[in-house]
Design a protein around this motif. Structure first.
Motif, PDB file in Angstrom:
ATOM      1  N   GLN A   1      21.271  58.865  -9.464  1.00  0.00           N
ATOM      2  CA  GLN A   1      22.063  58.071 -10.417  1.00  0.00           C
ATOM      3  C   GLN A   1      23.330  57.551  -9.738  1.00  0.00           C
TER       4      GLN A   1
ATOM      5  N   ARG B   1      30.210  76.624 -16.881  1.00  0.00           N
ATOM      6  CA  ARG B   1      31.531  75.990 -16.751  1.00  0.00           C
ATOM      7  C   ARG B   1      32.534  76.982 -17.304  1.00  0.00           C
TER       8      ARG B   1
ATOM      9  N   SER C   1      22.524  60.389 -23.491  1.00  0.00           N
ATOM     10  CA  SER C   1      23.370  60.855 -22.395  1.00  0.00           C
ATOM     11  C   SER C   1      23.607  62.351 -22.549  1.00  0.00           C
TER      12      SER C   1
ATOM     13  N   THR D   1      19.178  66.128 -14.518  1.00  0.00           N
ATOM     14  CA  THR D   1      18.919  67.502 -14.090  1.00  0.00           C
ATOM     15  C   THR D   1      17.430  67.678 -13.796  1.00  0.00           C
TER      16      THR D   1
ATOM     17  N   GLU E   1      17.912  55.965 -13.543  1.00  0.00           N
ATOM     18  CA  GLU E   1      18.516  54.745 -14.079  1.00  0.00           C
ATOM     19  C   GLU E   1      18.635  53.657 -13.008  1.00  0.00           C
TER      20      GLU E   1
ATOM     21  N   LYS F   1      18.158  64.450 -18.340  1.00  0.00           N
ATOM     22  CA  LYS F   1      17.270  63.613 -17.529  1.00  0.00           C
ATOM     23  C   LYS F   1      17.546  63.769 -16.034  1.00  0.00           C
TER      24      LYS F   1
HETATM   25  N1  LIG Z   1      26.880  70.273 -12.154  1.00  0.00           N
HETATM   26  C1  LIG Z   1      27.020  70.463 -13.475  1.00  0.00           C
HETATM   27  N2  LIG Z   1      27.874  71.393 -13.948  1.00  0.00           N
HETATM   28  C2  LIG Z   1      28.006  71.624 -15.266  1.00  0.00           C
HETATM   29  N3  LIG Z   1      27.296  70.934 -16.205  1.00  0.00           N
HETATM   30  C3  LIG Z   1      26.453  69.996 -15.784  1.00  0.00           C
HETATM   31  C4  LIG Z   1      26.266  69.695 -14.405  1.00  0.00           C
HETATM   32  N4  LIG Z   1      25.338  68.712 -14.293  1.00  0.00           N
HETATM   33  C5  LIG Z   1      24.982  68.408 -15.552  1.00  0.00           C
HETATM   34  N5  LIG Z   1      25.638  69.173 -16.447  1.00  0.00           N
HETATM   35  C6  LIG Z   1      25.479  69.162 -17.906  1.00  0.00           C
HETATM   36  O1  LIG Z   1      24.093  69.307 -18.168  1.00  0.00           O
HETATM   37  C7  LIG Z   1      23.706  68.484 -19.272  1.00  0.00           C
HETATM   38  C8  LIG Z   1      22.609  67.528 -18.796  1.00  0.00           C
HETATM   39  O2  LIG Z   1      23.182  66.595 -17.886  1.00  0.00           O
HETATM   40  P1  LIG Z   1      22.335  65.435 -17.203  1.00  0.00           P
HETATM   41  O3  LIG Z   1      23.196  64.828 -16.153  1.00  0.00           O
HETATM   42  O4  LIG Z   1      21.022  65.987 -16.798  1.00  0.00           O
HETATM   43  O5  LIG Z   1      22.127  64.427 -18.430  1.00  0.00           O
HETATM   44  P2  LIG Z   1      21.470  62.965 -18.464  1.00  0.00           P
HETATM   45  O6  LIG Z   1      20.419  62.982 -19.536  1.00  0.00           O
HETATM   46  O7  LIG Z   1      21.071  62.552 -17.117  1.00  0.00           O
HETATM   47  O8  LIG Z   1      22.686  62.064 -18.983  1.00  0.00           O
HETATM   48  P3  LIG Z   1      23.071  60.498 -18.640  1.00  0.00           P
HETATM   49  O9  LIG Z   1      22.157  59.643 -19.483  1.00  0.00           O
HETATM   50  O10 LIG Z   1      24.502  60.413 -19.073  1.00  0.00           O
HETATM   51  O11 LIG Z   1      22.896  60.279 -17.175  1.00  0.00           O
HETATM   52  C9  LIG Z   1      24.978  67.799 -19.747  1.00  0.00           C
HETATM   53  O12 LIG Z   1      25.512  68.576 -20.814  1.00  0.00           O
HETATM   54  C10 LIG Z   1      25.907  67.848 -18.553  1.00  0.00           C
HETATM   55  O13 LIG Z   1      27.248  67.862 -18.938  1.00  0.00           O
END
Ligand SMILES: Nc1ncnc2c1ncn2[C@@H]1O[C@H](COP(=O)(O)OP(=O)(O)OP(=O)(O)O)[C@@H](O)[C@H]1O
Ligand SMILES: [Mg+2]
Length: 231
Positions: free
Chosen positions: A92, A19, A46, A52, A168, A50
């Motif tokens: 999601q 980013r 969060s 990813t 989820e 997960k």
């Molecule tokens: N396309 C993207 N560009 C930049 N950062 C990203 C992108 N997708 C995810 N992230 C970052 O990667 C990290 C993991 O995100 P992810 O969506 O996998 O989390 P999560 O465990 O699924 O969260 P949640 O419970 O909120 O769904 C976070 O810091 C998120 O901000």
């Protein structure tokens, strides 16, 4: 078929996002194995990685390092080539197509694999099970969020995939519909498939056969319980 019943084995998965000047390390060397008969709850705060992980496992995202070994029954050796009918994702953000009716969204995997006609009856069965059969002719923006989510789950289950990756799936469900969705995942696992469910829902953690916990891009296995009995 793999010796240990593993449908997907991953070692050292690394994925980061850039980013601007900042780099987010979403997966920092994840090892896992998803076995036949397992209903795995993937828990974690969060932002812990997960979604990813699920997106990498289904081939939506590419890793920078690490290896994914896919059982031959999945029909591809590379995640990006996995057929819809073998590894299905409930995203999601659901990913319903707004211009298609609820029925046509559920039938989408059949359309992509070239055989809609034989799947009309299974689609009707899943839609009745998930309480969306009366909504068949409506469009996604004409039904509730929970109903949209059950549509996305029905779409994922339509072709009886070997692996279901559900992000989820009960986020917008009441307790009753959460139970119905979880029962459908358990039924699939009892038939020798596997489900990996990212969830903040404690009921799913309690009923899963296995719990994987993610924290800051790293994964640990919490516990493993006996596989669910066949119905
Ligand atoms: N396309 C993207 N560009 C930049 N950062 C990203 C992108 N997708 C995810 N992230 C970052 O990667 C990290 C993991 O995100 P992810 O969506 O996998 O989390 P999560 O465990 O699924 O969260 P949640 O419970 O909120 O769904 C976070 O810091 C998120 O901000
Ligand atoms: Mg997520």
């Amino acid at each position: 078929m793999s010796r240990h019943g593993a449908l997907i084995t991953a070692t050292g998965l690394v994925k980061s996002f850039r980013r601007g000047a900042e780099t987010v390390h979403a997966l920092r060397g994840v090892d896992l194995s998803i076995n036949r008969g397992q209903v795995v709850a993937l828990i974690g705060p969060s932002g812990s990685g997960k979604s990813t992980l699920l997106n990498v496992l289904c081939g939506w995202e590419q890793v920078e390092a690490g290896e994914l070994i896919l059982d031959e029954t999945l029909g591809a050796s590379e995640p990006e080539d996995l057929p819809w009918g073998r590894v299905a994702l409930v995203p999601q953000a659901l990913g319903l197509l707004e211009e298609l009716t609820i029925l046509d969204n559920v039938l989408m995997p059949a359309r992509l694999s070239g055989g809609v006609q034989p799947m009309i009856e299974p689609a009707a069965g899943l839609m009745a099970e998930f309480g969306i059969d009366h909504l068949a002719a409506r469009y996604p923006d004409q039904v509730s969020l929970g109903e949209q989510q059950r549509t996305a789950v029905a779409r994922a289950l339509l072709l009886k995939p070997m692996v279901v990756l559900a992000d989820e799936p009960s986020a917008h469900q009441d307790a009753g519909w959460s139970d119905v969705l979880f029962a459908a995942f358990t039924r699939l696992a009892a038939q020798g498939c596997a489900c990996l469910i990212a969830t903040h829902n404690p009921v799913v953690w309690e009923r899963a056969t296995t719990v994987f916990a993610m924290r800051d891009g790293e994964l640990s296995t919490h516990n493993t319980r006996p596989a669910p009995a066949a119905h």
